[in-house]
Design a protein around this motif. Structure first.
Motif, PDB file in Angstrom:
ATOM      1  N   ALA A 213      31.820  81.490  26.410  1.00  0.00           N
ATOM      2  CA  ALA A 213      30.641  82.285  26.065  1.00  0.00           C
ATOM      3  C   ALA A 213      31.019  83.443  25.151  1.00  0.00           C
ATOM      4  O   ALA A 213      32.080  84.056  25.302  1.00  0.00           O
TER       5      ALA A 213
ATOM      6  N   HIS B 299      24.799  80.300  20.867  1.00  0.00           N
ATOM      7  CA  HIS B 299      24.129  79.704  22.023  1.00  0.00           C
ATOM      8  C   HIS B 299      25.172  79.400  23.100  1.00  0.00           C
ATOM      9  O   HIS B 299      26.092  78.608  22.882  1.00  0.00           O
ATOM     10  N   ASN B 300      24.985  80.024  24.257  1.00  0.00           N
ATOM     11  CA  ASN B 300      25.964  79.929  25.339  1.00  0.00           C
ATOM     12  C   ASN B 300      25.493  79.038  26.489  1.00  0.00           C
ATOM     13  O   ASN B 300      26.020  79.127  27.596  1.00  0.00           O
ATOM     14  N   THR B 301      24.533  78.185  26.213  1.00  0.00           N
ATOM     15  CA  THR B 301      23.959  77.348  27.269  1.00  0.00           C
ATOM     16  C   THR B 301      25.036  76.533  27.978  1.00  0.00           C
ATOM     17  O   THR B 301      25.119  76.527  29.221  1.00  0.00           O
TER      18      THR B 301
ATOM     19  N   ILE C  25      27.676  78.753  30.059  1.00  0.00           N
ATOM     20  CA  ILE C  25      27.165  79.314  31.315  1.00  0.00           C
ATOM     21  C   ILE C  25      26.986  78.217  32.355  1.00  0.00           C
ATOM     22  O   ILE C  25      27.378  78.375  33.528  1.00  0.00           O
TER      23      ILE C  25
ATOM     24  N   TRP D 118      23.901  87.861  25.655  1.00  0.00           N
ATOM     25  CA  TRP D 118      24.297  86.473  25.813  1.00  0.00           C
ATOM     26  C   TRP D 118      23.091  85.578  25.549  1.00  0.00           C
ATOM     27  O   TRP D 118      22.193  85.453  26.374  1.00  0.00           O
TER      28      TRP D 118
ATOM     29  N   THR E 215      21.104  82.195  25.247  1.00  0.00           N
ATOM     30  CA  THR E 215      21.274  80.942  25.978  1.00  0.00           C
ATOM     31  C   THR E 215      19.979  80.155  26.040  1.00  0.00           C
ATOM     32  O   THR E 215      18.889  80.692  25.827  1.00  0.00           O
TER      33      THR E 215
ATOM     34  N   ILE F 112      19.248  77.387  32.151  1.00  0.00           N
ATOM     35  CA  ILE F 112      20.358  77.474  33.099  1.00  0.00           C
ATOM     36  C   ILE F 112      19.901  76.888  34.429  1.00  0.00           C
ATOM     37  O   ILE F 112      18.786  77.169  34.884  1.00  0.00           O
TER      38      ILE F 112
ATOM     39  N   THR G 264      16.625  81.809  24.489  1.00  0.00           N
ATOM     40  CA  THR G 264      16.340  81.513  23.091  1.00  0.00           C
ATOM     41  C   THR G 264      14.851  81.316  22.835  1.00  0.00           C
ATOM     42  O   THR G 264      14.102  80.861  23.704  1.00  0.00           O
TER      43      THR G 264
END
Length: 547
Positions: free
Chosen positions: A44, A51-53, A56, A78, A80, A83, A102
């Motif tokens: 991340a 994009h940290n999807t 995470i 962050w 994302t 989740i 997002t």
């Protein structure tokens, strides 16, 4: 009738004094292994554009596979997509951590879920969990659902400058020029009857064309057990903010749920068909109902048959909202054994709001409310309404609403009920009306007691289709010159030790041939008979004065 008042008063005193002595079943607490999984170690990046999807969710999966622990979101922005929480995982947001979802709506896939108590297709929620046990979201960071990318906006809820700035974003304006939609897909959904509702042989593919209209709730927890939400700010949700559905052993503590006031369906928390719940020390400032209790809609809710029960709400504050504490209107599975105490509502449209309509069915009962402070309530301080019409409680400028047609219907499983509700120690300083009660002719609102209620308002009490209703030790300071107490087709109503302060020439108006056994005990008004009028078939026999 006085026996009812004294009897339910004893119940209230006993149960509320023992609410913290485990009269309600104890809420099971979460517990996690001493292991930390930082999202940084899974790739991340806190730059607000990456994009940290995957990073995470990978951290959550690793934590779950290793027996649980804490997934750490450090300070920073962050970005994302959706989740999914898993069992034995505590998602912890450090101070100054912003989990930003997002605005790329394509990142959220259409799924079969539940919306307002019905089986439906919606977009995947930013955060969700299903059938998970021992989960938490904690810390002091912020979770932002990027709701402005999703929600439509009514022109009447914005200033001219705000409306013009909104139009600069593009989007689509409705044919009547009163509502803005962020995308053509969203606008297309507004043209569909019952959009998103799964019926007949429909599949997910049938909803692709209106995908953007099917806004997700920010956080949805479905059939989960042992849950803790603590310390985090949940804001800017596409639709409802927090939605625990068919969950058990839920604790919500020290959270802040925040939405723009114009956010349609922007509820703070909707506790639906949940059992054993503690909600405390939390703040709500939202676009729809603040704290709301639900249990499914109409036939589907009755078939589910899962009431929201064993709930304690305490030490909460609600600012802007349609209602401070609300039950309904989707309460078809019922609601019972609910305690609300030591709460403050400031600037809400309604304070205590109980709403339903024909077709819901369901029983709302054994509700105990104590020590409520209200200030600057736009509409009613306390409301019971069985003619809810899915509209904002406050009429917008230029909007016209017709009063419902009153007619008897057959009592069956679709007939809702409000009964056995006790409200005590309420102070409301500033409201349009102190109390509004509107039952159905075939199912009156009944067995209600309100004690120690002080209200400063424009209007006093308007009550129709009620019975076994007691108001005791109440003070109503009313500025309008209409009758302070207006009773229509109601019976077995007790006013005990009531102090009205008004300049109105008539104190009481009693209407309807079904009005009877209305008692005024411990009279504090001189010559009350000359200050009472009888209309629409009511006679002076309906009122009995006992000093």
């Amino acid at each position: 009738m006085l026996k009812f008042c004294l009897y339910i008063g004893v119940i209230f005193a006993t149960l509320t004094s023992n609410a913290q002595k485990n009269t309600l079943p104890p809420v099971k607490k979460v517990a996690f292994k001493n292991a930390t999984f930082s999202i940084v170690k899974y790739g991340a990046v806190a730059d607000g554009i990456t994009h940290n999807t995957k990073s995470i969710n990978d951290a959550i999966i690793a934590c779950n596979k290793n027996g649980g622990g804490t997934v750490l979101v450090p300070k920073g922005i962050w970005l994302t997509g959706p989740i999914v929480l898993l069992s034995n995982v505590n998602l912890h947001l450090d101070k100054n951590a912003l989990l930003q979802f997002t605005n790329d709506l394509n990142q959220y896939k259409l799924i079969e879920t539940n919306w307002e108590g019905l089986k439906a297709v919606r977009n995947e929620s930013p955060i969700s969990a299903t059938n998970a046990t021992n989960i938490a979201i904690t810390g002091s960071g912020i979770i932002d659902g990027n709701g402005d990318a999703w929600r439509m906006v009514k022109k009447d809820k914005l200033s001219d400058s705000q409306w013009k700035n909104l139009l600069k974003r593009g989007g689509v304006v409705s044919d009547d020029k009163k509502t803005w939609y962020p995308t053509p897909s969203s606008f297309a959904g507004s043209k569909v009857d019952k959009p998103g509702v799964m019926a007949g042989n429909k599949t997910i593919q049938d909803f692709v064309a209106i995908k953007d209209f099917l806004r997700p709730n920010l956080l949805v927890l479905t059939k989960c057990d042992q849950i803790l939400l603590e310390g985090v700010t949940f804001q800017n949700s596409p639709a409802w903010n927090l939605h625990p559905l068919m969950c058990t052993n839920l604790t919500v503590r020290n959270v802040y749920a925040k939405n723009p006031w114009y956010a349609q369906n922007g509820d703070g928390i909707d506790i639906e068909s949940c059992k054993n719940v503690l909600l405390e020390n939390s703040t709500f400032d939202v676009g729809d109902d603040g704290i709301c209790i639900k249990s499914g809609r109409d036939e589907e809710g009755r078939k589910r048959a899962m009431p929201t029960e064993n709930l304690l709400v305490r030490n909460c504050t609600v600012y802007h909202a349609h209602g401070g504490f609300v039950i309904g209107s989707e309460m078809s599975g019922g609601a019972k054994n609910i305690y609300v105490e030591d709460c403050t509502f400031i600037g809400t449209d309604i304070g205590l709001r109980f709403k339903t309509t024909r077709g819901r069915g369901g029983i709302v009962e054994n509700i105990f409310v104590n020590n409520i402070t209200m200030k600057d309530i736009v509409g009613d301080a306390i409301l019971f309404d069985m003619y809810y019409a899915a509209k904002d409680p406050i009429v917008l400028a230029g909007e016209k609403r017709e009063a419902p047609v009153v007619e008897f219907k057959k009592v069956d499983e679709t007939t809702p009920q409000f009964k056995n509700i006790y409200i005590k120690n309420v102070v409301s300083n500033g409201a349009e009306r102190a109390l509004f009660v509107r039952g159905l002719p075939e199912m009156n609102i009944h067995d209600i007691a309100i004690e120690n209620f002080t209200s400063v308002s424009l209007k006093g009490i308007e009550m129709s289709e009620a019975y076994n209703f007691t108001l005791k030790n109440c003070k109503f300071i009313v500025s309008e010159t209409t009758p302070t107490v207006d009773v229509l087709n109601s019976h077995d109503i007790d006013f005990v030790n009531i102090l009205p302060i008004t300049t109105a020439p008539q104190l009481i108006r009693i209407g309807g041939e079904r009005s009877s056994n209305i008692h005024w005990f411990k009279n504090k008004v001189n010559d009350i008979k000359t200050k009472t009028i009888f209309e629409f078939g009511a006679t002076d026999k309906a009122l009995q004065i006992n000093d």
